[in-house]
Design a protein around this motif. Sequence first.
Motif, PDB file in Angstrom:
ATOM      1  N   ASP A  65       0.849  -1.163  -0.022  1.00  0.00           N
ATOM      2  CA  ASP A  65      -0.045  -0.099   0.007  1.00  0.00           C
ATOM      3  C   ASP A  65       0.848   1.252  -0.100  1.00  0.00           C
ATOM      4  O   ASP A  65       2.308   1.296  -0.096  1.00  0.00           O
ATOM      5  N   MET A  66       0.255   2.470   0.213  1.00  0.00           N
ATOM      6  CA  MET A  66       1.004   3.816   0.148  1.00  0.00           C
ATOM      7  C   MET A  66       2.019   3.729   1.204  1.00  0.00           C
ATOM      8  O   MET A  66       3.025   4.487   0.953  1.00  0.00           O
ATOM      9  N   LEU A  67       1.920   3.284   2.157  1.00  0.00           N
ATOM     10  CA  LEU A  67       2.819   3.384   3.360  1.00  0.00           C
ATOM     11  C   LEU A  67       3.622   2.259   3.193  1.00  0.00           C
ATOM     12  O   LEU A  67       4.688   2.218   4.198  1.00  0.00           O
ATOM     13  N   THR A  68       3.913   1.530   2.341  1.00  0.00           N
ATOM     14  CA  THR A  68       4.994   0.432   2.279  1.00  0.00           C
ATOM     15  C   THR A  68       6.010   0.800   1.711  1.00  0.00           C
ATOM     16  O   THR A  68       6.148   1.433   0.530  1.00  0.00           O
ATOM     17  N   THR A  69       7.300   0.390   2.190  1.00  0.00           N
ATOM     18  CA  THR A  69       8.500   0.560   1.487  1.00  0.00           C
ATOM     19  C   THR A  69       8.850  -1.039   1.083  1.00  0.00           C
ATOM     20  O   THR A  69       8.802  -1.878   1.940  1.00  0.00           O
ATOM     21  N   VAL A  70       9.424  -0.796  -0.199  1.00  0.00           N
ATOM     22  CA  VAL A  70       9.908  -2.363  -0.901  1.00  0.00           C
ATOM     23  C   VAL A  70      11.205  -2.158  -1.168  1.00  0.00           C
ATOM     24  O   VAL A  70      11.838  -1.173  -1.709  1.00  0.00           O
ATOM     25  N   ILE A  71      11.824  -3.494  -0.721  1.00  0.00           N
ATOM     26  CA  ILE A  71      13.390  -3.383  -0.832  1.00  0.00           C
ATOM     27  C   ILE A  71      13.379  -4.590  -1.762  1.00  0.00           C
ATOM     28  O   ILE A  71      13.142  -5.879  -1.594  1.00  0.00           O
ATOM     29  N   VAL A  72      14.049  -4.689  -3.124  1.00  0.00           N
ATOM     30  CA  VAL A  72      14.204  -5.818  -4.024  1.00  0.00           C
ATOM     31  C   VAL A  72      15.782  -6.094  -3.834  1.00  0.00           C
ATOM     32  O   VAL A  72      16.313  -5.076  -4.416  1.00  0.00           O
ATOM     33  N   GLY A  73      16.169  -7.274  -3.531  1.00  0.00           N
ATOM     34  CA  GLY A  73      17.535  -7.636  -3.768  1.00  0.00           C
ATOM     35  C   GLY A  73      18.120  -7.808  -5.145  1.00  0.00           C
ATOM     36  O   GLY A  73      17.393  -7.748  -6.184  1.00  0.00           O
ATOM     37  N   GLY A  74      19.449  -7.664  -5.100  1.00  0.00           N
ATOM     38  CA  GLY A  74      20.123  -7.962  -6.326  1.00  0.00           C
ATOM     39  C   GLY A  74      20.340  -9.403  -6.494  1.00  0.00           C
ATOM     40  O   GLY A  74      19.905 -10.276  -5.792  1.00  0.00           O
TER      41      GLY A  74
END
Length: 617
Positions: A572-581
Motif C-alpha cells: 500500500d501507500m505506506l509500504t517501502t519495498v526493497i528488491v534484492g540484487g
Amino acid sequence: MDVAPAIVIISPIALKTAQKISAVLDESLIHGYAKSGSKPNVDHHLSFSEPMEHLRSLFQSGTPIIGICAAGILIRALAPVLAEKHKEPPVIAISEDGSSVIPLLGGHRGANALAHEIAEILQGHAAITTAGDSVFGVALDDPPNGWTLANPKDAKPLMANLLAGKSVKLSGKAEWLENASLPLDETAMLEIVTTEQAETGNESKLVFHPQTHVVGLGCSRGCSLDELDDLLQKSLAQTGISLGSVAAFASIDLKANEVAMNQLAAKYDKPLRLFTADELNEQKDRLQNPSEVVFAEVGCHGVSEGAALSGVGASGELVLAKHKTANATVAIARAPAPVLTESIGRARGRLHVIGIGPGQAIWRTPEASSWLAEADEVVGYGLYLDLVASLIRGKQRHAFPLGAEEERVRFALERAGQGHNVALVCSGDSGVYAMGALVFELLDRPQNNGGVSDAARKVEVASAPGISAMIALSNRIGAPLGHDFCAISLSDLLTPWETIQQRLEGAAIGDFVIGFYNPVSKRRRTQLAWAREKLLEYRPADTPVVLGSNIGRESEVISTTTLKELKVDDVDMLTTVIVGGSQTRLGGDGHSSRFVYTPRGYAKKIDAKQMKTETNA
C-alpha cells in the motif's frame, strides 16, 4: 523557561502529584509509563514503553524533566548522556507523595527556581543543594538576565572563600547583589565589582557587567569579518565599554543574511536584532550623522546610529557616533537599564528542516529533538506533527494535508522570513523524498517565477538528518543494502513514467539492490507490476523482496517474499519495498530467525587468501 517541562511518572501512584503540578505549570505535559502493547492511562498526555530511552530523549532535546520517581532512576538513565554542564536542561526528582523536591541538574539553569515553585504547589520541601543559593541566596556563577560575569572561572574559588567565612566588598550598584545575604565588608580583601567598563577580574575579584549597550552595525555586501571586528574593538576601546556590557548587535533587516554580521554575532555569542527601514527612520532626529545618500539607498537616514538608538529606546542615548572603515560602520548607544533583547527589533528568521525518522523517539537524533524543542512554530503534514507531539506542545502548529507540499514549504519559509524560528517536520530523512530539496528549490527559483520573497531568502536554513524508511527497513530485516544500492520512487506525479522506466532498467542492468518508495497508490496499480516484470528479465525469480510499513512504530509490519511472488495487492501507500540484487540472500530458519542480506564479497576474499596460502605451501 523556553521549553515546557515534561512531568514523567513511572508508577500510577505518582499520577495525582503529577496532575497537581500540571494544573499550575503552563503547557507542562504528563508522560506516563505504559508497558509495550498496553493502552496508556487516559490521564496521561503521552505514554512511553521504554523509560530509560524516553528520559534520555527528553534530556538530549533540551526538555526540562520533572521526574516523580526515585532520584536513582533519573541518575541511571541520564548518566550516559551527561555532557556540558551549562547546556543541560533542568532535571528535578520528586517523591511520589510530593513531600520532597530535589533539583538534580541545571540548578543554575532554572532547576532551583522551578523546584521552589513546585514545592509551593505541593506544599513540600525544596532541597536546594547548590551552596551559594542555600547560604547566600544568590548564584555568583549564574547572574540574572541582563548581566554577564567577565571571569566565570573565578566564581567557584571566590564562593569557596565566602563559604569558609570570609567577607566581600561590593563596588558598584546591583540590586540583585545588594538584596542577597552576602557577608559584606568595605575593608574585605575579596571584591565584587559591577561596571560597564572593561575590567580584569581574578580569584579575589569577580567583575559583573550590566548589558546596557547596543552596538549598531552597517556594512557593504561582502565585508569581511576581520574588518568589522577590528572596527568594533576600536570603538569599544575608545569608549572603554566592555564587550560584556553589550546586550546585542543591531542593524537593518536588509542585512539579515550579511555574512560578516552573523559571524560577528556568533563569535561573541550576541543576538543580532533587526529593524525595518521605517523603524530606523523614526530615529532620524536623534542621529548625529544623518545621510540623504543612505536614505536614497535603503530608506532610512542612518543604519548603525539608527539601529543602536532603536535598540536602547527613547530613554537611551548615543555614546559613540558612527565610526567607519571602507566597508563597515559601528555606533554604540546606552540604555539606563539592562536591555531585554527579545523586546527589541526581531531576530533573523530560521528554518530548520528536520527529519524525524520513522517516528520512534529513540531513532530521532538529539539535534532534531533539540531543534523541535527550540522552535517557535512547526510546519508539516498533520501525521508527522502528531509523532513529535511531546516536543511541540504549546507551539504554533501549522498542519498541511498530503499533496500541499509546495504550499507547506513556502509557508514555512515566509514565516521564517518574518523573524520566526520555524521547524519544518519531515518523516524519514529531510533530504530523501522529503521537503529538503523543495526548500532549496524555492530559494533558488526567481521570485517572478514562483520563488519566495526577499525576506524569506535571507533566513538561516539548516537541516537535521533522520533515518530514512529504506535504511530503517534494511536494518530491521538484516542487511539487504550491504552492497551497492539505489532508491527509486515509482510515483509519476512529479516525474514522467518514461523517466522512471529508464532509471529502473538502468538499475536492473547494474544489478543494484533497489529501494522502492511510493510503490502504489489508490489510482496507481500498474507501476510496481511493471517493475517486477522488468527486474525478472535481469535477476533470478527467487530474488528476496522485503516489504515494510510503519517501520519503528507500534503497527510495524515486515514480510519477505520473492520477486516472482511479489503481489501488488500486498503493498500500500505506506509500504517501502526493497528488491534484492542477484547476490542477495534470504537466511535463517524461517521460524526463530529470518534475515535478508547482500554480501560484499568477503567470502571470495577469504577463498583467494586460502588459495594463495595453499599455493605457497
